[in-house]
Design an enzyme around this catalytic site. Structure first.
Site, PDB file in Angstrom:
ATOM      1  N   ASP A  57     -86.002  37.066   6.499  1.00 51.79           N
ATOM      2  CA  ASP A  57     -86.522  36.547   5.234  1.00 51.79           C
ATOM      3  C   ASP A  57     -87.569  37.522   4.704  1.00 51.79           C
ATOM      4  OD1 ASP A  57     -87.254  35.076   3.031  1.00 51.79           O
ATOM      5  OD2 ASP A  57     -88.263  33.481   4.139  1.00 51.79           O
ATOM      6  N   ASN A  99     -96.722  28.174   8.599  1.00 54.57           N
ATOM      7  CA  ASN A  99     -95.768  27.085   8.870  1.00 54.57           C
ATOM      8  C   ASN A  99     -94.756  27.416   9.955  1.00 54.57           C
ATOM      9  OD1 ASN A  99     -94.466  24.469   8.056  1.00 54.57           O
ATOM     10  ND2 ASN A  99     -92.776  25.886   7.625  1.00 54.57           N
ATOM     11  N   HIS A 100     -94.348  28.690  10.013  1.00 45.72           N
ATOM     12  CA  HIS A 100     -93.255  29.046  10.918  1.00 45.72           C
ATOM     13  C   HIS A 100     -93.399  30.485  11.402  1.00 45.72           C
ATOM     14  CE1 HIS A 100     -92.092  29.620   6.641  1.00 45.72           C
ATOM     15  NE2 HIS A 100     -91.781  30.830   7.058  1.00 45.72           N
ATOM     16  N   ARG A 195    -103.164  34.755   1.120  1.00 45.35           N
ATOM     17  CA  ARG A 195    -102.260  33.900   0.348  1.00 45.35           C
ATOM     18  C   ARG A 195    -101.491  33.155   1.428  1.00 45.35           C
ATOM     19  NH1 ARG A 195     -96.464  33.279   0.411  1.00 45.35           N
ATOM     20  NH2 ARG A 195     -95.733  32.739  -1.640  1.00 45.35           N
ATOM     21  N   ASP A 197     -98.790  30.930   2.917  1.00 48.97           N
ATOM     22  CA  ASP A 197     -97.407  30.628   2.572  1.00 48.97           C
ATOM     23  C   ASP A 197     -97.061  29.175   2.886  1.00 48.97           C
ATOM     24  OD1 ASP A 197     -94.679  31.829   2.024  1.00 48.97           O
ATOM     25  OD2 ASP A 197     -94.321  31.002   4.019  1.00 48.97           O
ATOM     26  N   LEU A 202     -96.813  21.770   6.975  1.00 46.44           N
ATOM     27  CA  LEU A 202     -97.283  22.057   8.333  1.00 46.44           C
ATOM     28  C   LEU A 202     -96.981  20.929   9.328  1.00 46.44           C
ATOM     29  CD1 LEU A 202    -100.738  23.778   7.665  1.00 46.44           C
ATOM     30  CD2 LEU A 202     -98.446  24.791   7.754  1.00 46.44           C
ATOM     31  N   GLU A 204     -95.096  17.024  10.363  1.00 51.57           N
ATOM     32  CA  GLU A 204     -93.955  16.133  10.106  1.00 51.57           C
ATOM     33  C   GLU A 204     -94.375  14.729  10.530  1.00 51.57           C
ATOM     34  OE1 GLU A 204     -93.614  18.814  12.417  1.00 51.57           O
ATOM     35  OE2 GLU A 204     -93.296  20.061  10.633  1.00 51.57           O
ATOM     36  N   GLU A 239     -99.999  28.611  -1.581  1.00 52.05           N
ATOM     37  CA  GLU A 239     -98.689  28.454  -2.191  1.00 52.05           C
ATOM     38  C   GLU A 239     -98.239  27.023  -1.917  1.00 52.05           C
ATOM     39  OE1 GLU A 239     -94.065  29.865  -2.186  1.00 52.05           O
ATOM     40  OE2 GLU A 239     -95.120  29.485  -0.327  1.00 52.05           O
ATOM     41  N   HIS A 306     -91.909  37.400  -6.331  1.00 49.85           N
ATOM     42  CA  HIS A 306     -90.831  37.961  -5.509  1.00 49.85           C
ATOM     43  C   HIS A 306     -89.713  36.957  -5.226  1.00 49.85           C
ATOM     44  CE1 HIS A 306     -93.403  35.699  -2.914  1.00 49.85           C
ATOM     45  NE2 HIS A 306     -92.489  35.706  -1.973  1.00 49.85           N
ATOM     46  N   ASP A 307     -89.920  35.688  -5.542  1.00 50.68           N
ATOM     47  CA  ASP A 307     -88.897  34.668  -5.306  1.00 50.68           C
ATOM     48  C   ASP A 307     -88.123  34.410  -6.601  1.00 50.68           C
ATOM     49  OD1 ASP A 307     -89.455  34.199  -2.598  1.00 50.68           O
ATOM     50  OD2 ASP A 307     -91.125  32.876  -3.119  1.00 50.68           O
TER      51      ASP A 307
HETATM   52  C1  GLC Z   1     -92.496  31.294   0.487  1.00 50.63           C
HETATM   53  C2  GLC Z   1     -92.214  32.734   0.120  1.00 50.63           C
HETATM   54  C3  GLC Z   1     -90.735  33.001   0.240  1.00 50.63           C
HETATM   55  C4  GLC Z   1     -90.302  32.690   1.662  1.00 50.63           C
HETATM   56  C5  GLC Z   1     -90.696  31.271   2.070  1.00 50.63           C
HETATM   57  C6  GLC Z   1     -90.540  31.038   3.534  1.00 50.63           C
HETATM   58  O1  GLC Z   1     -91.944  30.405  -0.429  1.00 50.63           O
HETATM   59  O2  GLC Z   1     -92.698  33.023  -1.159  1.00 50.63           O
HETATM   60  O3  GLC Z   1     -90.427  34.324  -0.096  1.00 50.63           O
HETATM   61  O4  GLC Z   1     -88.920  32.846   1.774  1.00 50.63           O
HETATM   62  O5  GLC Z   1     -92.053  30.998   1.772  1.00 50.63           O
HETATM   63  O6  GLC Z   1     -91.529  31.717   4.268  1.00 50.63           O
END
Ligand code: GLC
Length: 541
Positions: A57, A99-100, A195, A197, A202, A204, A239, A306-307
């Site tokens: 990703d 998150n991951h 920033r 993400d 985070l 459940e 975000e 970028h998305d």
């Molecule tokens: C955020 C990023 C995106 C990414 C996603 C998972 O939305 O902007 O590019 O794929 O998180 O990490």
């Protein structure tokens, strides 16, 4: 605080400049191009994830939080980049993925192999994959579920994004400790913030949609406390792709603050909607629905990133309409969005580009500009996923657009690079590049545009948007004809005896730029897509 009035630039290191000829951008290359970023008049840079990663990703799948992706260089190169940016007065914010991790991260590798490993509990497991059925799937086009069965583990693991991005288990205090260690590591190196993400996901909890949970907010408050105590003056940017009222809690309260800055997602598609419809209503409605911010906080506004241009924060009907209008080719759609660049969305029409930038740069918030949009770069819809909007930066009309000497680049350079590149636009005072510099300079010189309160001004025409930004006795009247047709304003809309300067046309007044119609009662005539920033002369204050 600096971030409340700053303009940001979103930098993708892979796309920017290749210094060693391997076809991929790197930190050393980006250092060569810091002068360009500085010349735009921005104050801060956000860099997309720069960590080691298998790139399933594009770096949002981190396999080592303490390193630099070998394509990008070394930790030393990172530090040199950071110092070089700071020397130019540019702040640097990095991405942090809380998150991951990547499924290649040693934590996950250990976790999946051994139920007794201390890392097993770093992730979220299930025997059935039936839990949390109310959580939506985000990568709709590719992921059938949020649970994936792992043969090695003999269990399902939870993931909100690609299956190669297992979610961390925030119920485990060890995970908190790891994340704090990681954040301190980069803050100690001198980064100006994060920033963060995908923060809504985070935790459940059964019976919920697993977004925006109170536990998530409590963790984020802990992060902010650490920053306030140990690293004041750095910034935390969220975000959280949510409605304004659901984003508000991410700022926290004065007693328990969370983020300094949150992206304003819902305003973004509405800017495109308003422009296409020639109707200000979507913009007015969403700003009226946006609650006031706590002190010290700020929105971050953007046109593209970028998305895909996400259509999550619109109604189903609006989404269909946006798709109809902006995706003539079905390949331009992705998940719940549109995978096109700014200039393409605006039909490469400079009038629309100028209007939309004037509008976006005069709204409340800290604006961020996506690399390449400063020259109206195009996209490549042949490429999969979101890669069509992540192609190499176009510097000149030479080999690989001046991005790299390699025979092959990480993604093909866009076909239009001989016409659209930085060198070409440097020379043209009317180019996208120089117009953006002018707009940013003008915004930077007007505190009212950066931090003023917004008050609507009635124009009597849904196609004509007007508001003032007021700050300490100074005001700027922002006025936009969102339609491609000539519109008229009543003659008394502006008191003609008062010379109003048009900051968007230096040396000229309002009266120089609008035609007075001869019919009675007198009216002002606005050209299609006309934009104005009107103010009294500074000395007159
Ligand atoms: C955020 C990023 C995106 C990414 C996603 C998972 O939305 O902007 O590019 O794929 O998180 O990490």
């Amino acid at each position: 605080m600096w971030y409340q009035t700053a303009v940001f630039y979103e930098l993708y290191i892979r796309a920017y400049k290749d210094s060693n000829g391997d076809g991929r951008g790197d930190f050393r290359g980006a250092i060569e191009k810091l002068d360009h970023i500085q010349s735009l008049g921005v104050n801060a840079i956000w860099i997309l994830p720069h960590y080691p990663s298998p790139l399933q990703d594009d770096g949002y799948d981190i396999s080592d939080y303490y390193g630099v992706h070998p394509d990008y260089g070394s930790l030393d190169d990172f530090q040199t980049f950071l110092d070089a940016a700071h020397q130019r007065g540019l702040k640097v914010v990095i991405d942090i993925v809380l998150n991951h991790t990547s499924d290649q991260h040693p934590w996950f590798q250990a976790a999946r192999r051994d139920k007794k490993s201390p890392y097993r509990d770093y992730y979220v497991w299930s025997d059935t994959g039936a839990e949390y059925p109310d959580a939506r799937i985000i990568f709709l086009d590719t992921e059938p579920a949020n649970w994936t069965y792992d043969e090695l583990a003999g269990q399902y693991y939870w993931h909100r994004f690609y299956a190669s991005q297992p979610d961390l288990n925030y119920d485990n205090p060890q995970v908190h400790a790891e994340m704090f260690r990681i954040m301190r590591f980069w803050l100690d190196l001198g980064v100006d913030g994060f920033r963060a993400d995908a923060v809504p996901y985070l935790y459940e909890r059964e019976g919920t949609n697993c977004e925006n949970l109170p536990e998530t907010h409590r963790f984020l408050q802990k992060v902010r406390r650490m920053m306030d105590v140990e690293y004041p003056d750095r910034v935390l940017i969220a975000e959280a792709n949510q409605w304004p009222e659901d984003v508000l809690p991410y700022f926290g309260t004065p007693a328990a603050p969370e983020f300094h800055v949150c992206f304003h997602f819902p305003i973004m598609p509405r800017l495109f909607m308003a422009l296409k419809k020639g109707d200000k209503t979507p913009i007015v409605d969403i700003l009226n629905r946006t609650p006031p911010l706590p002190p010290g906080a700020q929105w971050m506004t953007f046109l593209r990133n970028h998305d895909e241009l996400t259509l999550e924060m619109v109604t189903e009907e609006e989404r269909e309409w946006m798709w109809q209008q902006y995706t003539p080719d079905p390949r331009m759609r992705l998940n719940l969005g549109i995978r096109r660049r700014l200039a393409s969305l605006l039909d490469n029409d400079k009038r629309k580009w100028f209007l939309l930038h004037a509008l976006f740069l005069s709204l409340p918030g800290a604006p961020i500009i996506y690399y390449g949009d400063e020259i109206g770069m195009g996209d490549n819809i042949q490429l999969p996923d979101r890669y069509g909007c992540r192609t190499p930066m176009q510097w000149d009309d030479g080999r690989n657009a001046g991005f790299s000497h390699a025979a092959e680049t990480y993604l093909p350079v866009n076909a239009d690079y001989q016409q659209i590149n930085v060198a070409e636009q440097e020379a043209d005072p009317d180019s996208y590049l120089n117009l953006l510099r002018f707009l940013l300079r003008t915004r930077q010189s007007e505190a009212a545009l950066r931090q003023g309160d917004l008050d609507w001004v009635e124009t009597g025409d849904t196609a004509v948007l007007a508001y003032t930004r007021r700050w300490q006795g100074r005001w700027v009247l922002c006025l936009y004809n969102l339609s491609g047709e000539t519109r008229t304003l009543p003659g008394d809309f502006i008191n003609a005896s008062q010379p109003l300067h048009d900051l968007l046309h230096p040396g000229q007044t309002w009266q120089d730029n609008v035609r007075v119609c001869s019919n009675e009662p007198r009216e002002w005539e606005l050209a299609p897509f006309a934009a104005f920033w009107l103010a009294k002369e500074k000395s007159a204050d």
